[in-house]
Design an enzyme around this catalytic site. Structure first.
Site, PDB file in Angstrom:
ATOM      1  N   LYS A 199       0.853  -1.191   0.000  1.00  0.00           N
ATOM      2  CA  LYS A 199       0.000   0.000   0.000  1.00  0.00           C
ATOM      3  C   LYS A 199       0.889   1.241   0.000  1.00  0.00           C
ATOM      4  CE  LYS A 199      -4.248   1.438   2.355  1.00  0.00           C
ATOM      5  NZ  LYS A 199      -5.125   1.581   1.220  1.00  0.00           N
TER       6      LYS A 199
HETATM    7  N1  PPE Z   1      -7.971  -1.451  -3.010  1.00  0.00           N
HETATM    8  C1  PPE Z   1      -7.371  -0.255  -2.839  1.00  0.00           C
HETATM    9  C2  PPE Z   1      -6.619   0.328  -3.968  1.00  0.00           C
HETATM   10  C3  PPE Z   1      -7.466   0.390  -1.608  1.00  0.00           C
HETATM   11  O1  PPE Z   1      -6.854   1.551  -1.442  1.00  0.00           O
HETATM   12  C4  PPE Z   1      -8.218  -0.186  -0.574  1.00  0.00           C
HETATM   13  C5  PPE Z   1      -8.345   0.503   0.754  1.00  0.00           C
HETATM   14  C6  PPE Z   1      -8.831  -1.436  -0.787  1.00  0.00           C
HETATM   15  C7  PPE Z   1      -8.679  -2.039  -2.020  1.00  0.00           C
HETATM   16  C8  PPE Z   1      -9.573  -2.163   0.290  1.00  0.00           C
HETATM   17  O2  PPE Z   1      -8.674  -2.614   1.291  1.00  0.00           O
HETATM   18  P1  PPE Z   1      -9.116  -2.795   2.813  1.00  0.00           P
HETATM   19  O3  PPE Z   1      -9.326  -1.443   3.384  1.00  0.00           O
HETATM   20  O4  PPE Z   1      -7.990  -3.536   3.416  1.00  0.00           O
HETATM   21  O5  PPE Z   1     -10.379  -3.586   2.798  1.00  0.00           O
HETATM   22  N2  PPE Z   1      -8.353   1.927   0.682  1.00  0.00           N
HETATM   23  C9  PPE Z   1      -8.047   2.689   1.849  1.00  0.00           C
HETATM   24  C10 PPE Z   1      -7.763   4.140   1.523  1.00  0.00           C
HETATM   25  C11 PPE Z   1      -8.886   5.005   1.146  1.00  0.00           C
HETATM   26  C12 PPE Z   1      -8.457   6.468   1.003  1.00  0.00           C
HETATM   27  O6  PPE Z   1      -9.043   7.146   0.149  1.00  0.00           O
HETATM   28  O7  PPE Z   1      -7.587   6.934   1.717  1.00  0.00           O
HETATM   29  C13 PPE Z   1      -9.083   2.469   2.944  1.00  0.00           C
HETATM   30  O8  PPE Z   1     -10.219   2.093   2.689  1.00  0.00           O
HETATM   31  O9  PPE Z   1      -8.695   2.669   4.103  1.00  0.00           O
END
Ligand code: PPE
Length: 307
Positions: A160
């Site tokens: 990330k």
């Molecule tokens: N894909 C991406 C690209 C992504 O950034 C997130 C989380 C997910 C999938 C889902 O991952 P999870 O949160 O582990 O279920 N995105 C984070 C950032 C959002 C932001 O705009 O800042 C979040 O949801 O925390």
């Protein structure tokens, strides 16, 4: 624009400092070259006080992101766990979005980040539904982006990294400029990857599916939670690639993410999704809420209670 409402404290490089004093220099290396890794975690109010959802898995992903980028974090997982708990307690919040970030700090310029010190911060703020409360209730309108998701050969998607989000921001801005709520990005071979900040699920003929890690996505912790809950409830599930066209023919589609929670998609490129009833999505939303608000005894091990 709704600016972030200041909280009391931010944890910066080992210490809790007042919100306004959590500052870095403009020549911070990571600001120039996108060399940072971060997490997004949520804390929710339960009967036994605030509880952080899957803290352990989020910190594991944080450490793996650091490893991928050869970033040596000056804090252990145990120290980061304690720091997160201290942060929640010292801010006196119940429902919060927690943002750990590590980045190459103020040191040298140029493309070798290892010559700058690694800085680590953890902040939190109150963050409502990422795609709006109405989105959670009625569903959002999505568009397939003209931007291709970062290819795994260019930027490792399971880490990330802040740099990944320039690609996300291009897709997000394009979607908003086109009158949509959110984007869906395809990967470099044209299969569905994910949203700018969410994973994507599809339901067709009662079968739930989501693209595999090999499609070049962030392996979402919400995604993993949904998969586990679906299996427990006997919902048929497949990890499988699907095409843009299969978005149009889905019975149901939804986004998952820490920020987004479980958000139904009601339209893709001005085509209605299914018949407007989303039974599987609604069931997943209910199960997810039970878990994160501590109402599911079976899943209490996913919660870290703050007090
Ligand atoms: N894909 C991406 C690209 C992504 O950034 C997130 C989380 C997910 C999938 C889902 O991952 P999870 O949160 O582990 O279920 N995105 C984070 C950032 C959002 C932001 O705009 O800042 C979040 O949801 O925390």
């Amino acid at each position: 624009m709704v600016p972030i409402r200041p909280q009391k404290k931010i944890w910066l490089d080992g210490k809790l400092v007042p919100w306004d004093q959590a500052k870095v220099h403009v020549l911070t290396h990571g600001l120039h070259y996108g060399f940072g890794i971060f997490e997004g975690i949520r804390c929710h109010g339960t009967d036994k006080g605030p509880a952080i959802f899957r803290l352990e898995e989020h910190l594991d992903r944080f450490l793996n992101s650091a490893k991928t980028y050869r970033m040596h974090l000056p804090f252990s997982k145990k120290e980061l766990t304690e720091a997160t708990l201290d942060l929640v307690r010292s801010n006196g919040v119940t429902d919060a979005y927690i943002r750990p970030i590590a980045f190459s700090g103020y040191g040298e310029m140029g493309l070798d980040p290892t010559r700058s010190p690694v800085q680590v911060a953890i902040a939190l703020w109150e963050w409502g539904a990422y795609l709006g409360q109405e989105g959670v209730e009625k569903g959002v309108r999505a568009t397939v982006s003209s931007w291709v998701r970062n290819d795994a050969r260019s930027l490792p998607p399971q880490a990330k990294c802040t740099a990944n989000y320039a690609n996300s921001a291009l897709a997000k801005m394009e979607a908003l400029a086109g009158g949509y709520d959110e984007a869906i990005l395809l990967n470099s071979v044209g299969m569905v990857a994910e949203g700018p900040g969410e994973n994507v699920f599809r339901v067709r003929d009662k079968i739930l599916s989501t693209p595999p890690a090999s499609s070049g996505i962030l392996r979402g912790i919400t995604r993993d939670t949904v998969i586990q809950l679906a299996k427990e409830r006997g919902i048929e599930f497949q990890r499988t690639d699907f095409t843009r066209e299969e978005l149009f023919t889905a019975d149901e589609l939804f986004y998952t993410g820490t920020a987004a929670g479980i958000t139904p998609i009601r339209e893709v490129d001005r085509r209605a999704v299914g018949d407007g009833h989303y039974p599987v999505t609604r069931q997943v939303q209910r199960l997810y809420d039970e878990v994160i608000y501590g109402r599911s005894p079976k899943h209490l091990s996913w919660l870290t209670f703050v007090s």
